[in-house]
Design a protein around this motif. Sequence first.
Motif, PDB file in Angstrom:
ATOM      1  N   SER A  89      -2.107   6.407   4.037  1.00 48.06           N
ATOM      2  CA  SER A  89      -1.383   6.463   5.226  1.00 48.06           C
ATOM      3  C   SER A  89      -1.969   5.792   6.445  1.00 48.06           C
ATOM      4  O   SER A  89      -1.698   4.972   7.339  1.00 48.06           O
ATOM      5  CB  SER A  89      -0.741   7.940   5.601  1.00 48.06           C
ATOM      6  OG  SER A  89       0.044   8.232   4.720  1.00 48.06           O
ATOM      7  N   GLU A  90      -3.304   6.260   6.684  1.00 47.32           N
ATOM      8  CA  GLU A  90      -4.194   5.790   7.678  1.00 47.32           C
ATOM      9  C   GLU A  90      -4.527   4.453   7.545  1.00 47.32           C
ATOM     10  O   GLU A  90      -4.413   3.512   8.339  1.00 47.32           O
ATOM     11  CB  GLU A  90      -5.546   6.462   7.543  1.00 47.32           C
ATOM     12  CG  GLU A  90      -6.544   6.138   8.757  1.00 47.32           C
ATOM     13  CD  GLU A  90      -7.958   6.623   8.594  1.00 47.32           C
ATOM     14  OE1 GLU A  90      -8.624   6.965   9.564  1.00 47.32           O
ATOM     15  OE2 GLU A  90      -8.430   6.630   7.506  1.00 47.32           O
ATOM     16  N   THR A  91      -4.959   3.963   6.296  1.00 50.75           N
ATOM     17  CA  THR A  91      -5.234   2.762   6.082  1.00 50.75           C
ATOM     18  C   THR A  91      -4.033   1.629   6.030  1.00 50.75           C
ATOM     19  O   THR A  91      -4.495   0.686   6.997  1.00 50.75           O
ATOM     20  CB  THR A  91      -5.667   2.675   4.685  1.00 50.75           C
ATOM     21  OG1 THR A  91      -6.643   3.263   4.379  1.00 50.75           O
ATOM     22  CG2 THR A  91      -6.190   1.015   4.176  1.00 50.75           C
ATOM     23  N   SER A  92      -2.986   1.939   5.905  1.00 53.55           N
ATOM     24  CA  SER A  92      -1.876   1.034   5.741  1.00 53.55           C
ATOM     25  C   SER A  92      -1.422   1.058   7.499  1.00 53.55           C
ATOM     26  O   SER A  92      -1.044  -0.038   8.039  1.00 53.55           O
ATOM     27  CB  SER A  92      -0.710   1.649   5.079  1.00 53.55           C
ATOM     28  OG  SER A  92      -0.109   2.898   5.605  1.00 53.55           O
ATOM     29  N   LEU A  93      -1.514   2.150   8.087  1.00 56.59           N
ATOM     30  CA  LEU A  93      -1.255   1.951   9.762  1.00 56.59           C
ATOM     31  C   LEU A  93      -2.393   1.394  10.441  1.00 56.59           C
ATOM     32  O   LEU A  93      -1.791   0.391  11.472  1.00 56.59           O
ATOM     33  CB  LEU A  93      -0.838   3.514  10.213  1.00 56.59           C
ATOM     34  CG  LEU A  93      -0.580   3.438  11.559  1.00 56.59           C
ATOM     35  CD1 LEU A  93       0.863   2.456  11.981  1.00 56.59           C
ATOM     36  CD2 LEU A  93      -0.312   4.778  12.116  1.00 56.59           C
ATOM     37  N   LYS A  94      -3.453   1.470  10.019  1.00 55.79           N
ATOM     38  CA  LYS A  94      -4.671   0.658  10.399  1.00 55.79           C
ATOM     39  C   LYS A  94      -4.264  -0.939  10.592  1.00 55.79           C
ATOM     40  O   LYS A  94      -4.542  -1.517  11.549  1.00 55.79           O
ATOM     41  CB  LYS A  94      -5.692   1.089  10.108  1.00 55.79           C
ATOM     42  CG  LYS A  94      -6.796   2.216  10.704  1.00 55.79           C
ATOM     43  CD  LYS A  94      -7.951   2.355  10.313  1.00 55.79           C
ATOM     44  CE  LYS A  94      -8.854   3.386  10.801  1.00 55.79           C
ATOM     45  NZ  LYS A  94      -9.864   3.647   9.981  1.00 55.79           N
ATOM     46  N   LYS A  95      -3.893  -1.074   9.251  1.00 55.51           N
ATOM     47  CA  LYS A  95      -3.838  -2.532   8.926  1.00 55.51           C
ATOM     48  C   LYS A  95      -2.530  -3.196   9.629  1.00 55.51           C
ATOM     49  O   LYS A  95      -2.571  -4.313  10.243  1.00 55.51           O
ATOM     50  CB  LYS A  95      -3.572  -2.820   7.444  1.00 55.51           C
ATOM     51  CG  LYS A  95      -3.681  -4.184   7.071  1.00 55.51           C
ATOM     52  CD  LYS A  95      -4.140  -4.373   5.607  1.00 55.51           C
ATOM     53  CE  LYS A  95      -5.574  -4.293   5.306  1.00 55.51           C
ATOM     54  NZ  LYS A  95      -6.682  -4.970   5.371  1.00 55.51           N
ATOM     55  N   ALA A  96      -1.453  -2.194   9.703  1.00 58.95           N
ATOM     56  CA  ALA A  96      -0.355  -2.858  10.387  1.00 58.95           C
ATOM     57  C   ALA A  96      -0.766  -3.171  11.951  1.00 58.95           C
ATOM     58  O   ALA A  96      -0.317  -3.907  12.932  1.00 58.95           O
ATOM     59  CB  ALA A  96       0.746  -1.787  10.463  1.00 58.95           C
ATOM     60  N   ILE A  97      -1.479  -2.226  12.625  1.00 53.93           N
ATOM     61  CA  ILE A  97      -1.810  -2.247  14.165  1.00 53.93           C
ATOM     62  C   ILE A  97      -2.622  -3.486  14.242  1.00 53.93           C
ATOM     63  O   ILE A  97      -2.598  -4.280  14.983  1.00 53.93           O
ATOM     64  CB  ILE A  97      -2.518  -0.851  14.561  1.00 53.93           C
ATOM     65  CG1 ILE A  97      -1.542   0.195  14.557  1.00 53.93           C
ATOM     66  CG2 ILE A  97      -3.349  -1.159  15.933  1.00 53.93           C
ATOM     67  CD1 ILE A  97      -2.103   1.454  14.769  1.00 53.93           C
ATOM     68  N   GLU A  98      -3.750  -3.770  13.252  1.00 54.97           N
ATOM     69  CA  GLU A  98      -4.298  -5.036  13.438  1.00 54.97           C
ATOM     70  C   GLU A  98      -3.684  -6.109  13.032  1.00 54.97           C
ATOM     71  O   GLU A  98      -3.990  -7.400  13.758  1.00 54.97           O
ATOM     72  CB  GLU A  98      -5.544  -5.084  12.251  1.00 54.97           C
ATOM     73  CG  GLU A  98      -6.482  -3.817  12.689  1.00 54.97           C
ATOM     74  CD  GLU A  98      -7.475  -3.566  11.523  1.00 54.97           C
ATOM     75  OE1 GLU A  98      -7.336  -4.428  10.376  1.00 54.97           O
ATOM     76  OE2 GLU A  98      -8.217  -2.658  11.542  1.00 54.97           O
ATOM     77  N   THR A  99      -2.710  -6.377  12.113  1.00 53.24           N
ATOM     78  CA  THR A  99      -2.109  -7.498  11.545  1.00 53.24           C
ATOM     79  C   THR A  99      -0.524  -7.678  12.326  1.00 53.24           C
ATOM     80  O   THR A  99      -0.174  -8.831  12.259  1.00 53.24           O
ATOM     81  CB  THR A  99      -2.059  -7.679  10.293  1.00 53.24           C
ATOM     82  OG1 THR A  99      -0.977  -6.567   9.882  1.00 53.24           O
ATOM     83  CG2 THR A  99      -3.286  -7.419   9.474  1.00 53.24           C
ATOM     84  N   GLY A 100       0.157  -6.374  12.640  1.00 58.71           N
ATOM     85  CA  GLY A 100       1.498  -6.649  13.043  1.00 58.71           C
ATOM     86  C   GLY A 100       2.532  -6.720  11.795  1.00 58.71           C
ATOM     87  O   GLY A 100       3.752  -6.743  12.089  1.00 58.71           O
ATOM     88  N   ASP A 101       1.938  -6.270  10.679  1.00 56.29           N
ATOM     89  CA  ASP A 101       2.824  -6.434   9.566  1.00 56.29           C
ATOM     90  C   ASP A 101       2.830  -5.023   8.891  1.00 56.29           C
ATOM     91  O   ASP A 101       1.623  -4.354   8.640  1.00 56.29           O
ATOM     92  CB  ASP A 101       2.335  -7.299   8.450  1.00 56.29           C
ATOM     93  CG  ASP A 101       2.627  -8.871   8.915  1.00 56.29           C
ATOM     94  OD1 ASP A 101       3.652  -9.123   9.398  1.00 56.29           O
ATOM     95  OD2 ASP A 101       1.640  -9.627   8.554  1.00 56.29           O
ATOM     96  N   GLY A 102       3.890  -4.308   8.533  1.00 58.65           N
ATOM     97  CA  GLY A 102       4.011  -3.037   7.878  1.00 58.65           C
ATOM     98  C   GLY A 102       3.964  -3.113   6.125  1.00 58.65           C
ATOM     99  O   GLY A 102       3.689  -4.346   5.832  1.00 58.65           O
ATOM    100  N   TYR A 103       4.154  -2.372   5.646  1.00 63.31           N
ATOM    101  CA  TYR A 103       4.362  -2.186   4.018  1.00 63.31           C
ATOM    102  C   TYR A 103       5.522  -1.857   3.630  1.00 63.31           C
ATOM    103  O   TYR A 103       6.329  -1.443   4.242  1.00 63.31           O
ATOM    104  CB  TYR A 103       3.220  -1.143   3.633  1.00 63.31           C
ATOM    105  CG  TYR A 103       1.827  -1.384   3.414  1.00 63.31           C
ATOM    106  CD1 TYR A 103       1.316  -2.103   2.328  1.00 63.31           C
ATOM    107  CD2 TYR A 103       1.107  -1.380   4.752  1.00 63.31           C
ATOM    108  CE1 TYR A 103       0.034  -2.550   2.495  1.00 63.31           C
ATOM    109  CE2 TYR A 103      -0.156  -1.718   4.863  1.00 63.31           C
ATOM    110  CZ  TYR A 103      -0.735  -2.244   3.758  1.00 63.31           C
ATOM    111  OH  TYR A 103      -2.089  -2.730   3.688  1.00 63.31           O
ATOM    112  N   SER A 104       5.929  -2.473   2.330  1.00 60.73           N
ATOM    113  CA  SER A 104       7.386  -2.216   1.817  1.00 60.73           C
ATOM    114  C   SER A 104       7.333  -1.004   0.952  1.00 60.73           C
ATOM    115  O   SER A 104       8.379  -1.070   0.273  1.00 60.73           O
ATOM    116  CB  SER A 104       7.589  -3.392   1.231  1.00 60.73           C
ATOM    117  OG  SER A 104       7.629  -4.682   1.883  1.00 60.73           O
ATOM    118  N   TYR A 105       6.599   0.016   1.023  1.00 60.53           N
ATOM    119  CA  TYR A 105       6.522   1.089   0.149  1.00 60.53           C
ATOM    120  C   TYR A 105       5.981   2.400   0.723  1.00 60.53           C
ATOM    121  O   TYR A 105       5.070   2.115   1.692  1.00 60.53           O
ATOM    122  CB  TYR A 105       5.943   1.203  -1.211  1.00 60.53           C
ATOM    123  CG  TYR A 105       4.558   0.640  -1.405  1.00 60.53           C
ATOM    124  CD1 TYR A 105       3.700   1.811  -1.716  1.00 60.53           C
ATOM    125  CD2 TYR A 105       4.252  -0.767  -1.296  1.00 60.53           C
ATOM    126  CE1 TYR A 105       2.374   1.364  -1.779  1.00 60.53           C
ATOM    127  CE2 TYR A 105       2.790  -0.947  -1.587  1.00 60.53           C
ATOM    128  CZ  TYR A 105       1.874   0.164  -1.580  1.00 60.53           C
ATOM    129  OH  TYR A 105       0.408  -0.205  -1.561  1.00 60.53           O
TER     130      TYR A 105
END
Length: 177
Positions: free
Chosen positions: A161-177
Motif C-alpha cells: 500500500s505504501e510502495t504503490s501510493l509512493k510510486k503513484a505520487i512520483e509517476t502520476g500512475d496508479g495500479y490496477s489491483y
Amino acid sequence: MRALILATALCIPTFVFAAGSEDPTPPKPTQTTTECKSGMVWDEKTKSCVAPQESQLDDDVLYQAAREFAYAGQYDHSQAALRAMSDQNDDRVLTYMGFTTRKMGDVPAGMAYYNAALQVNPDNILARSYMGQAFVEAGQLGAAREQLKEIQARGGRESWSETSLKKAIETGDGYSY
C-alpha cells in the motif's frame, strides 16, 4: 544460525496484510478467469463454474475471485462476486467496490466506498492506498500525501500500500489491483 536468520529477516522489507486485504502480488489466474465465462467462479469442491450469487462459496473464495476479476479488468464480474459475499459492510468488500467503481469511471462513488471502508476499519491501508491513487489521478497530490502519511502511521511502512501510493505520487500512475 539463529542470528543469521534474524539478521536476514530484519533486512528484508515486510508487508502488512491489513484485514486480509493486502497482498503485494497480483493474483495468479485460476479457472475463474481461464475457464469460467460470464463472471462465473470456479468451485473447487464441485470442479465446476458457478454463479457467485447462487453458489455455496465462502466469502474468502468470493473475495479472491473478486480480486482476480479486478486484476483482469473484469470490474463488473468483480462486483458480482463482491455482492455475493455475506457481509456487505466488510471493509474488504467496500474497498474493492470502491476500486472497481472508480476504475469503471465513477470516481465520486468509488471515494464513497473507500470512506465507508475506512469508517468500518480506519487501519485499512489498502483502502487508503487506493483512495490516495484516486487523488493522484485527480491531481490532488496533497490529499494523496495525507493518505500516505496515514498508511505509514498505521503500520504500513514498506507495505504494498505504501510502495504503490509512493510510486503513484512520483509517476502520476496508479495500479490496477
